[in-house]
Design an enzyme around this catalytic site. Structure first.
Site, PDB file in Angstrom:
ATOM      1  N   THR A  16      42.653  32.492  57.126  1.00 53.68           N
ATOM      2  CA  THR A  16      43.597  32.306  56.035  1.00 53.68           C
ATOM      3  C   THR A  16      43.263  30.986  55.358  1.00 53.68           C
ATOM      4  O   THR A  16      42.625  30.121  55.951  1.00 53.68           O
ATOM      5  CB  THR A  16      45.045  32.314  56.572  1.00 53.68           C
ATOM      6  OG1 THR A  16      45.963  32.146  55.488  1.00 53.68           O
ATOM      7  CG2 THR A  16      45.290  31.227  57.588  1.00 53.68           C
ATOM      8  N   GLY A  17      43.676  30.842  54.109  1.00 57.23           N
ATOM      9  CA  GLY A  17      43.381  29.603  53.389  1.00 57.23           C
ATOM     10  C   GLY A  17      42.421  29.836  52.237  1.00 57.23           C
ATOM     11  O   GLY A  17      42.333  30.948  51.711  1.00 57.23           O
ATOM     12  N   MET A  18      41.746  28.796  51.842  1.00 54.25           N
ATOM     13  CA  MET A  18      40.881  28.824  50.658  1.00 54.25           C
ATOM     14  C   MET A  18      39.644  29.683  50.906  1.00 54.25           C
ATOM     15  O   MET A  18      38.668  29.224  51.516  1.00 54.25           O
ATOM     16  CB  MET A  18      40.489  27.390  50.314  1.00 54.25           C
ATOM     17  CG  MET A  18      39.779  27.252  49.006  1.00 54.25           C
ATOM     18  SD  MET A  18      40.900  27.701  47.658  1.00 54.25           S
ATOM     19  CE  MET A  18      39.835  27.458  46.262  1.00 54.25           C
ATOM     20  N   GLY A  19      39.709  30.919  50.412  1.00 50.10           N
ATOM     21  CA  GLY A  19      38.693  31.910  50.738  1.00 50.10           C
ATOM     22  C   GLY A  19      37.270  31.495  50.435  1.00 50.10           C
ATOM     23  O   GLY A  19      36.336  31.885  51.141  1.00 50.10           O
ATOM     24  N   THR A  34      48.171  34.668  53.648  1.00 54.70           N
ATOM     25  CA  THR A  34      47.500  35.928  53.970  1.00 54.70           C
ATOM     26  C   THR A  34      47.845  36.341  55.383  1.00 54.70           C
ATOM     27  O   THR A  34      47.942  35.485  56.257  1.00 54.70           O
ATOM     28  CB  THR A  34      45.971  35.702  53.895  1.00 54.70           C
ATOM     29  OG1 THR A  34      45.619  35.518  52.550  1.00 54.70           O
ATOM     30  CG2 THR A  34      45.179  36.866  54.480  1.00 54.70           C
ATOM     31  N   ARG A  65      38.879  37.460  40.385  1.00 58.64           N
ATOM     32  CA  ARG A  65      38.473  36.698  41.572  1.00 58.64           C
ATOM     33  C   ARG A  65      38.782  37.492  42.861  1.00 58.64           C
ATOM     34  O   ARG A  65      39.833  38.067  43.014  1.00 58.64           O
ATOM     35  CB  ARG A  65      39.214  35.362  41.595  1.00 58.64           C
ATOM     36  CG  ARG A  65      38.859  34.455  42.779  1.00 58.64           C
ATOM     37  CD  ARG A  65      39.843  34.565  43.911  1.00 58.64           C
ATOM     38  NE  ARG A  65      39.650  33.537  44.939  1.00 58.64           N
ATOM     39  CZ  ARG A  65      40.278  33.542  46.110  1.00 58.64           C
ATOM     40  NH1 ARG A  65      41.138  34.494  46.384  1.00 58.64           N
ATOM     41  NH2 ARG A  65      40.053  32.603  47.000  1.00 58.64           N
ATOM     42  N   VAL A  66      37.812  37.485  43.752  1.00 59.97           N
ATOM     43  CA  VAL A  66      37.996  38.096  45.064  1.00 59.97           C
ATOM     44  C   VAL A  66      37.770  37.004  46.105  1.00 59.97           C
ATOM     45  O   VAL A  66      36.823  36.226  45.998  1.00 59.97           O
ATOM     46  CB  VAL A  66      36.996  39.263  45.271  1.00 59.97           C
ATOM     47  CG1 VAL A  66      36.996  39.734  46.718  1.00 59.97           C
ATOM     48  CG2 VAL A  66      37.348  40.430  44.336  1.00 59.97           C
ATOM     49  N   GLY A  67      38.654  36.953  47.092  1.00 64.25           N
ATOM     50  CA  GLY A  67      38.524  35.932  48.128  1.00 64.25           C
ATOM     51  C   GLY A  67      37.802  36.449  49.351  1.00 64.25           C
ATOM     52  O   GLY A  67      37.048  37.427  49.303  1.00 64.25           O
ATOM     53  N   ASP A  68      38.035  35.779  50.458  1.00 68.91           N
ATOM     54  CA  ASP A  68      37.371  36.135  51.721  1.00 68.91           C
ATOM     55  C   ASP A  68      38.018  37.340  52.405  1.00 68.91           C
ATOM     56  O   ASP A  68      37.374  38.027  53.191  1.00 68.91           O
ATOM     57  CB  ASP A  68      37.470  34.952  52.684  1.00 68.91           C
ATOM     58  CG  ASP A  68      38.931  34.615  52.995  1.00 68.91           C
ATOM     59  OD1 ASP A  68      39.718  34.438  52.038  1.00 68.91           O
ATOM     60  OD2 ASP A  68      39.294  34.554  54.182  1.00 68.91           O
TER      61      ASP A  68
HETATM   62  C1  SD4 Z   1      42.115  34.016  49.557  1.00 69.41           C
HETATM   63  N1  SD4 Z   1      42.183  33.611  51.917  1.00 69.41           N
HETATM   64  O1  SD4 Z   1      42.272  34.867  48.711  1.00 69.41           O
HETATM   65  C2  SD4 Z   1      42.932  34.123  50.818  1.00 69.41           C
HETATM   66  C3  SD4 Z   1      44.234  33.432  50.572  1.00 69.41           C
HETATM   67  C4  SD4 Z   1      44.957  33.091  51.809  1.00 69.41           C
HETATM   68  O2  SD4 Z   1      46.706  32.425  52.950  1.00 69.41           O
HETATM   69  O3  SD4 Z   1      44.523  33.139  52.899  1.00 69.41           O
HETATM   70  N2  SD4 Z   1      46.116  32.734  51.786  1.00 69.41           N
HETATM   71  O4  SD4 Z   1      41.361  33.061  49.429  1.00 69.41           O
END
Ligand code: SD4
Length: 318
Positions: A229-232, A178, A206-209
């Protein structure tokens, strides 16, 4: 050994880090400056810098900056060319926030290449903060955005391979990118933007952060700004970027604030070791910092001293 552009940037970052001490510049008033997540932050920062170094607004800079990876099919985790969801549909999440607490966001948006610009329209032309799905698409079309197919043949082929194995994709070390971007302009104002195609092969819907103000992005013009960034899901559970800004309000440097937010995740969420989370922060003085769970997260910085790519410190020293 051949030194490529990436190595060169890393070397220059390492050299700079001696005086930087995690982004704390000797000057306490380092502006303008733009920082963004990952290596694709370098060309994105370049686009933002064109605006910032001419005295332009941070808000315009972050929008222009993140549009670069949104439009680049080689970047598989943002905008056009992004990995689709489990149903083979590219669904995009993005948000933007300015120096006056104005913010706009879109989620589960399909067929529009530049969701960050739709998010800005939501912010500027509606009384709302967030539009999702069909409503967001209808709104975008009413503002002149063109519908187009965002699933490139490469992304489609990857998805078809994934369908055969159906391995659950976790956002851990490699499969995420991201872009979150934060800028401080010559006028001393902060803004931020965040945009993504989200977790690869996520559940449809699904919607992330990334489009959630407070989770994937937060800006408080008195204090500073943060993006993630990462696991939302981990950022949503902890309202991570708001937390980073609040730590800065309590006196933490951007680096310390990002570390404290990652430590909060580690304390509260037992499964954190399986995932990657990276926070990036910039304060009102132009100091910046980042921190992540796993090794591997880097971020790009552009200011009057040039462009750098810096490896973030991590909790699980690899
Ligand atoms: C998500 N945070 O959709 C985003 C994915 C992401 O680097 O950051 N990827 O969870």
């Amino acid at each position: 050994m051949k030194t490529n552009r990436r190595d060169f940037l890393k070397l220059s970052a390492a050299a700079g880090a001696v005086g930087l001490a995690s982004g704390v510049k000797a000057s306490t008033n380092n502006k303008p400056i733009v920082v963004s997540t990952w290596e694709h932050g370098i060309p994105a920062n370049e686009a933002a810098w064109k605006i910032l170094h001419q005295g332009g607004k941070a808000l315009d800079a972050v929008e222009a900056g993140v549009r670069v990876p949104e439009g680049d099919p080689a970047i598989r985790t943002v905008g056009y060319g992004g990995y689709p969801d489990a149903n083979g549909v590219v669904t995009l999440d993005a948000c933007i926030m300015d120096e006056n607490m104005n913010c706009g966001s879109v989620a589960f948006l399909q067929n529009i290449k530049h969701p960050v610009s739709v998010a800005r329209k939501v912010m500027e032309d509606t009384p709302h903060v967030m539009l999702v799905g069909e409503g967001a698409l209808e709104f975008a079309k009413s503002k002149g955005f063109k519908e187009e197919n965002l699933l490139t043949p490469e992304a489609k082929a990857d998805w078809q391979r994934w369908l055969k194995e159906r391995e659950v994709q976790m956002i851990n070390i490699e499969n995420h990118d991201t872009i979150g971007m934060l800028a401080l302009d010559a006028n001393g104002d902060l803004s931020g933007a965040c945009t993504t195609s989200g977790a690869a092969y996520k559940m449809h819907g699904r919607v992330g952060d990334s489009p959630l103000i407070g989770a994937g992005l937060y800006v408080d013009n008195e204090i500073g700004a943060a993006t993630a960034t990462g696991m939302g899901e981990l950022m949503i559970k902890t309202v991570g970027c708001h937390l980073v800004v609040e730590f800065m309000r309590q006196g933490a440097t951007p680096q310390q604030a990002c570390q404290q937010a990652v430590e909060r995740i580690a304390t509260k969420l037992g499964d954190y070791k399986a995932f990657q989370v990276g926070f990036l922060a910039l304060n009102k003085q132009g100091q910046y910092g980042a921190y992540c769970i796993q090794p591997g997260f880097n971020y790009a910085v552009q200011d009057n001293s040039g462009s750098q790519l810096i490896d973030a410190n991590n909790l699980l020293k690899g």
